[in-house]
Design a protein around this motif. Sequence first.
Motif, PDB file in Angstrom:
ATOM      1  N   TYR A   1       2.646   2.148 -15.103  1.00 54.66           N
ATOM      2  CA  TYR A   1       2.722   2.298 -16.562  1.00 54.66           C
ATOM      3  C   TYR A   1       1.785   1.308 -17.268  1.00 54.66           C
ATOM      4  CZ  TYR A   1       6.509   5.709 -16.794  1.00 54.66           C
ATOM      5  OH  TYR A   1       7.246   6.862 -16.723  1.00 54.66           O
ATOM      6  N   ILE A   2       1.726   0.085 -16.739  1.00 52.42           N
ATOM      7  CA  ILE A   2       0.797  -0.907 -17.323  1.00 52.42           C
ATOM      8  C   ILE A   2      -0.633  -0.395 -17.233  1.00 52.42           C
ATOM      9  CG2 ILE A   2      -0.202  -3.198 -16.956  1.00 52.42           C
ATOM     10  CD1 ILE A   2       2.615  -4.130 -16.091  1.00 52.42           C
ATOM     11  N   ALA A   3      -0.985   0.191 -16.084  1.00 50.38           N
ATOM     12  CA  ALA A   3      -2.340   0.728 -15.908  1.00 50.38           C
ATOM     13  C   ALA A   3      -2.606   1.857 -16.895  1.00 50.38           C
ATOM     14  CB  ALA A   3      -2.506   1.226 -14.469  1.00 50.38           C
TER      15      ALA A   3
ATOM     16  N   THR B   1      -5.016  -4.289 -12.007  1.00 51.66           N
ATOM     17  CA  THR B   1      -3.567  -4.039 -11.994  1.00 51.66           C
ATOM     18  C   THR B   1      -3.175  -3.130 -10.836  1.00 51.66           C
ATOM     19  OG1 THR B   1      -3.467  -4.305 -14.396  1.00 51.66           O
ATOM     20  CG2 THR B   1      -1.647  -3.130 -13.347  1.00 51.66           C
ATOM     21  N   LEU B   2      -3.927  -2.051 -10.643  1.00 49.83           N
ATOM     22  CA  LEU B   2      -3.568  -1.092  -9.598  1.00 49.83           C
ATOM     23  C   LEU B   2      -3.784  -1.654  -8.204  1.00 49.83           C
ATOM     24  CD1 LEU B   2      -4.975   2.171 -11.198  1.00 49.83           C
ATOM     25  CD2 LEU B   2      -2.577   1.562 -10.879  1.00 49.83           C
ATOM     26  N   VAL B   3      -4.774  -2.515  -8.048  1.00 50.34           N
ATOM     27  CA  VAL B   3      -5.015  -3.138  -6.744  1.00 50.34           C
ATOM     28  C   VAL B   3      -3.793  -3.951  -6.307  1.00 50.34           C
ATOM     29  CG1 VAL B   3      -6.362  -4.945  -5.590  1.00 50.34           C
ATOM     30  CG2 VAL B   3      -7.528  -3.146  -6.854  1.00 50.34           C
ATOM     31  N   LYS B   4      -3.092  -4.550  -7.278  1.00 50.06           N
ATOM     32  CA  LYS B   4      -1.868  -5.305  -6.966  1.00 50.06           C
ATOM     33  C   LYS B   4      -0.779  -4.388  -6.409  1.00 50.06           C
ATOM     34  CE  LYS B   4      -2.639  -8.703 -10.652  1.00 50.06           C
ATOM     35  NZ  LYS B   4      -2.154  -9.193 -11.974  1.00 50.06           N
ATOM     36  N   ALA B   5      -0.807  -3.117  -6.815  1.00 54.94           N
ATOM     37  CA  ALA B   5       0.240  -2.187  -6.381  1.00 54.94           C
ATOM     38  C   ALA B   5      -0.012  -1.630  -4.986  1.00 54.94           C
ATOM     39  CB  ALA B   5       0.359  -1.037  -7.381  1.00 54.94           C
ATOM     40  N   PHE B   6      -1.274  -1.514  -4.580  1.00 52.86           N
ATOM     41  CA  PHE B   6      -1.623  -0.836  -3.334  1.00 52.86           C
ATOM     42  C   PHE B   6      -0.914  -1.393  -2.097  1.00 52.86           C
ATOM     43  CE2 PHE B   6      -5.928   0.968  -4.960  1.00 52.86           C
ATOM     44  CZ  PHE B   6      -5.224   1.898  -5.716  1.00 52.86           C
ATOM     45  N   PRO B   7      -0.772  -2.725  -1.926  1.00 58.67           N
ATOM     46  CA  PRO B   7      -0.113  -3.217  -0.707  1.00 58.67           C
ATOM     47  C   PRO B   7       1.351  -2.814  -0.572  1.00 58.67           C
ATOM     48  CG  PRO B   7      -1.353  -4.979  -1.803  1.00 58.67           C
ATOM     49  CD  PRO B   7      -1.300  -3.829  -2.749  1.00 58.67           C
ATOM     50  N   TYR B   8       1.961  -2.342  -1.651  1.00 56.35           N
ATOM     51  CA  TYR B   8       3.397  -2.043  -1.631  1.00 56.35           C
ATOM     52  C   TYR B   8       3.685  -0.549  -1.742  1.00 56.35           C
ATOM     53  CZ  TYR B   8       3.343  -7.015  -2.544  1.00 56.35           C
ATOM     54  OH  TYR B   8       3.093  -8.347  -2.467  1.00 56.35           O
ATOM     55  N   LEU B   9       2.639   0.277  -1.684  1.00 54.87           N
ATOM     56  CA  LEU B   9       2.849   1.724  -1.825  1.00 54.87           C
ATOM     57  C   LEU B   9       3.651   2.280  -0.662  1.00 54.87           C
ATOM     58  CD1 LEU B   9      -0.645   2.909  -3.158  1.00 54.87           C
ATOM     59  CD2 LEU B   9       1.410   2.337  -4.449  1.00 54.87           C
ATOM     60  N   ASP B  10       3.395   1.771   0.551  1.00 58.19           N
ATOM     61  CA  ASP B  10       4.123   2.275   1.725  1.00 58.19           C
ATOM     62  C   ASP B  10       5.563   1.780   1.769  1.00 58.19           C
ATOM     63  OD1 ASP B  10       1.898   3.626   2.579  1.00 58.19           O
ATOM     64  OD2 ASP B  10       1.164   1.969   3.810  1.00 58.19           O
ATOM     65  N   LYS B  11       5.893   0.810   0.921  1.00 58.13           N
ATOM     66  CA  LYS B  11       7.255   0.262   0.908  1.00 58.13           C
ATOM     67  C   LYS B  11       8.134   0.942  -0.151  1.00 58.13           C
ATOM     68  CE  LYS B  11       5.893  -4.308   2.617  1.00 58.13           C
ATOM     69  NZ  LYS B  11       4.528  -3.957   2.970  1.00 58.13           N
ATOM     70  N   THR B  12       7.545   1.841  -0.934  1.00 58.08           N
ATOM     71  CA  THR B  12       8.316   2.556  -1.959  1.00 58.08           C
ATOM     72  C   THR B  12       9.126   3.678  -1.306  1.00 58.08           C
ATOM     73  OG1 THR B  12       6.403   3.974  -2.427  1.00 58.08           O
ATOM     74  CG2 THR B  12       6.699   2.024  -3.797  1.00 58.08           C
TER      75      THR B  12
ATOM     76  N   PHE C   1      -4.056   7.337 -11.224  1.00 59.41           N
ATOM     77  CA  PHE C   1      -4.524   6.477 -12.321  1.00 59.41           C
ATOM     78  C   PHE C   1      -5.828   5.770 -11.950  1.00 59.41           C
ATOM     79  CE2 PHE C   1       0.038   6.383 -13.843  1.00 59.41           C
ATOM     80  CZ  PHE C   1      -0.225   7.141 -14.978  1.00 59.41           C
ATOM     81  N   MET C   2      -5.961   5.402 -10.680  1.00 65.08           N
ATOM     82  CA  MET C   2      -7.225   4.785 -10.255  1.00 65.08           C
ATOM     83  C   MET C   2      -8.361   5.801 -10.347  1.00 65.08           C
ATOM     84  SD  MET C   2      -8.579   1.927  -9.254  1.00 65.08           S
ATOM     85  CE  MET C   2      -7.603   0.802  -8.271  1.00 65.08           C
ATOM     86  N   ALA C   3      -8.072   7.059 -10.002  1.00 65.28           N
ATOM     87  CA  ALA C   3      -9.083   8.111 -10.123  1.00 65.28           C
ATOM     88  C   ALA C   3      -9.467   8.327 -11.588  1.00 65.28           C
ATOM     89  CB  ALA C   3      -8.549   9.409  -9.518  1.00 65.28           C
TER      90      ALA C   3
END
Length: 595
Positions: free
Chosen positions: A98-100, A115-126, A138-140
């Motif tokens: 949402y911030i992005a 902002t989105l780069v901070k999220a990438f390491p945790y995508l597999d943990k969702t 959003f990155m696209a």
Amino acid sequence: MSKKIRNLFHKKIIFFCLLTCGVILAVYFSLKFSAPKKLPLSYSKSDPLPEIKQTLKKAHAFWDNERSDSAYFYFNKTRLLCEPKENYADYYVESLNYIAEILQRHGDYNEVETTLVKAFPYLDKTTNVKYAVNAYTFMAYNYHSTFDYEKALYYHKKALKKAFSTFRKSRIISEIAFIYMEQGRYQEAIDLLEPIAWLNIEDKITPSNTAFQRTAKLYNLGLSYLYLGGHKQEAFDCFNESLKVALTLNDDYELITCYYAFYKYYKKYNNPELKKINIEKAYYYAKKSNSKSYEISMLGYLIEADNAANSKNHFKAYSRMLDSLTVSRKKAKNQFADIIYNSQKDKGENLELKNLKVENELKLQRQKNRSYISYVVISFSLFILLFLIYHITSKSKREKNDAIFKSEMRISNQLDNELNLNIFQTLLFVQNNDLENKENKEMLLNNLNIIYSKTRNISRENSKIPTDERYLTVLKEMISEYKTENVNIILNGFDTISWNSIDKNKKIILYRILQELLFNMKKSDSSSLVSIIVKETGKKIAIQYTDNSSEINSENNILEKRLQNVENRIKTIKGTLNFDTALEKAFKINFSFPI
């Protein structure tokens, strides 16, 4: 001798072992006390999940009311509460998404990427793939906005691989096709859209999105037909169906693009009247939906489509609206920058309050560690100091003993070389001659006197040299001993030198050098005249030694061997030595050293 060596060897082993043990103990205690300790947190940290949910709820409420500045503040606060992030990956990634999106709407594309780069390491943990799909999407969008189409395609394709529902996949395919359109790859866009554009693919999670997505797919397919050319009817059918679906949505915003599509269609196929009608409708719905950016864009197209008289009035309105939009965007940007700053400030204050007590405890622990380390360092330093004192003392004793041994061996060899023959001949003379005879008695006394003189000379050569006020007198006495009936020694300049200002060690070395030169002169037994001149030049003492020895320049030249000691002594006091080899029947040497 072997016993002494064994004892020395054992002592070295003992001290080496002690030194090794000391080093090991010092390293052990240093590591033990300097290692960071995990201190128990004195404050009780409760489960942050209720606060995370409550803060996220507030963020969504502001988002639904289109108050993006406040929504940003609470989404950012939610993100900060998600510690550790692995435990609250869903809330953490959702907040970042949402911030992005908010940052993207305000055109801060660099911050979106960060902002989105901070999220990438945790995508597999969702726990839900939607978080990863949204992050990649959003990155696209971000790269698409900065015209980096290849990276935009890359992230859309990553999102497509993650997407689970048919609706979500069709939406991403539509986005990819739109980028192909931007790149002029119209046929590729058509190939992607044709199988799905006319299908009514339902969004089971949010059913209202079904019609919105269908009108978007038909719009993109119609534009692809239009730009590619040769598909006039297909383009019209797509635009017409897209408009029909949009009319059922009761959404003025969607009607803007539908009528804009017909404006593009009639412009290409040269129908000025319908072109004007459709852009007027697009402009009308842009004003009705209060979309300033679309309103200005549609008004710009209306200037081109209308007649000259109306276009002039449209242009004035266009200029006013453009200036007003620029000012309002600037204000909004400044307000949004303040929100970001306050959010970052709030983050810093929270972290400071959380860690203040822990930092104080860490400081106390570090102070204790420093004290322990200081004790270890002081103890180790004392141990090293004692060892060095012992080592230096032992080394000094060994060197002194070696020097004494070498001196004794040298004196022994000198006595053997110089007195052995004289003593042997004297003993034979005593055995074979009548000592009652006056002549024999005188000869015996003469031989004994020679032995005594040589012994005295050896004694003086190895005796201690006084370096006080008596130095000059002792030096002259030593030189005078080499003066005989056949050898005349001339001294010059000795009384002009301030001998007390010269270093004691240098005076001793000068004494030994002159003694060595005179001894070599006497040994050669071919000199009758010796000259020694001493001068003080600047901060140096210069000595010139000359004799009329004939052996120096003979075929069996032994100059280097005889004067090796002289050269070595000169070097120890940083002096210089020069031989004069031009003389045929004399030996001349010049040397100097600093005072």
